[in-house]
Design an enzyme around this catalytic site. Structure first.
Site, PDB file in Angstrom:
ATOM      1  CB  VAL A  52      -2.007  -2.381  18.566  1.00  0.00           C
ATOM      2  CG1 VAL A  52      -0.816  -3.316  18.753  1.00  0.00           C
ATOM      3  CG2 VAL A  52      -1.536  -0.934  18.428  1.00  0.00           C
ATOM      4  CB  CYS A  53      -2.666  -7.083  18.201  1.00  0.00           C
ATOM      5  SG  CYS A  53      -2.635  -8.885  18.345  1.00  0.00           S
ATOM      6  CB  SER A  54      -7.187  -8.854  18.470  1.00  0.00           C
ATOM      7  OG  SER A  54      -6.858  -8.583  19.816  1.00  0.00           O
ATOM      8  CB  THR A 108      -6.055  -8.511  13.040  1.00  0.00           C
ATOM      9  OG1 THR A 108      -5.980  -8.562  14.473  1.00  0.00           O
ATOM     10  CG2 THR A 108      -6.597  -9.830  12.506  1.00  0.00           C
TER      11      THR A 108
END
Length: 325
Positions: free
Chosen positions: A109-111, A129
């Site tokens: 998730v995300c970074s 990302t």
């Protein structure tokens, strides 16, 4: 048969929404389909502080999960301010890589994609990302094909998502893959998510994606384009509106927005078409004309090339209106 186990890997200064958003989606999926085991796992025992100050108590440490021998269905790396420090924690990265090999699928998730990159899982793969960190991910892990546009990307058994709330879209897509669209739609309705977005949705609008021009006439022109997608938006017409030669306009537009005029106009028209497909029962022919595409064929080509879905497929995902006949 035992319930599938979903493991979230956390570290100090993680982003709490990267955990709680997908966690809730998977929890509701378990409630609807007969149960799921969700573990939050950290390198050491005790509460782990998120970047916003909220502390979360993991259910297991990495060693405890290893000793349990429990099968892992889905391994998820969250992101956050502390992710690069987590990437420098060799034992934690090694544990993540080992656990991924025995999991059915691995996600970020995300970074959290940086942790997958540190574990060598994204080499030769396509990934995404948060938009603000895509260039950094590509520079840090040059063997990864970073696609900055989608809200999530699936490459085989590896899934990556864009910033924060896109993790919920990722979890819904996984739920749909496992249990079908009706279960995922029921969860989306329960969580009052505006729409269940496919991965091909871009992370932000054309106006947000473009650099803000320094010149006031160009800023005004971008606003005018957004309000008039059905107008003549060719270079001669646009250059005339700001009193520039076509050659100078093309050069200045690209320098100040980071986009060519044609690319920017297409993005605006696609956004306008998406809004009509989501909120009206207009025919595809009407959508094409109102948004400046002219023909349904041109509308189809643009959607296929940029969103990787047809306008009809997009409408079936998003619209509460029946598809016109």
């Amino acid at each position: 048969m035992s319930s599938p186990r979903i493991v979230f890997a956390v570290f100090p200064d993680f982003q709490v929404l990267d955990l709680t958003g997908p966690h809730e989606v998977f929890t509701q999926a378990g409630d609807l389909t007969g149960g799921v085991v969700i573990d939050t796992v950290a390198a050491v025992p005790g509460p782990v502080r998120a970047s916003g100050g909220l502390a979360v108590s993991p259910t297991l440490t990495t060693d405890e999960l290893d000793r349990s021998g429990a099968p892992v269905d889905t391994l998820v790396a969250v992101g956050g301010e502390g992710v690069l420090r987590a990437c420098e924690d060799g034992p934690f990265v090694d544990w993540f890589a080992r656990t991924s090999r025995r999991a059915r699928r691995t996600a970020s998730v995300c970074s959290g994609a940086f942790l997958l990159g540190a574990a060598g899982l994204l080499d030769g793969r396509r990934a995404v990302t948060h938009w603000a960190r895509c260039a950094q991910l590509a520079e840090r892990y040059p063997r990864v094909t970073v696609d900055p546009d989608p809200i999530f990307v699936r490459d085989g058994e590896l899934w990556t998502s864009a910033g924060i709330t896109a993790g919920m879209d990722l979890a819904l897509a996984m739920t749909e893959a496992d249990h079908g669209p009706e279960v995922s739609r029921r969860i989306a309705r329960q969580l009052v998510m505006f729409v269940q977005r496919p991965g091909s949705q871009v992370q932000f609008s054309a106006q947000l994606a473009a650099q803000l021009p320094d010149r006031a006439p160009l800023r005004e022109l971008l606003d005018w384009i957004a309000d008039h997608p059905d107008a003549d938006l060719g270079v001669p017409a646009l250059a005339g509106r700001v009193a520039m030669s076509e050659r100078n306009f093309t050069r200045v537009f690209r320098t100040e927005t980071g986009r060519t005029p044609a690319s920017y106009v297409e993005s605006v028209r696609i956004e306008a078409a998406k809004r009509l497909l989501e909120t009206t029962a207009a025919t595809l022919d009407a959508v094409a004309r109102c948004c400046g595409f002219g023909t349904v064929e041109t509308l189809h080509r643009s959607f296929r090339r940029t969103l990787h879905v047809t306008p009809g497929e997009y409408r079936r995902h998003f619209s509460a209106h029946p598809v016109p006949v």
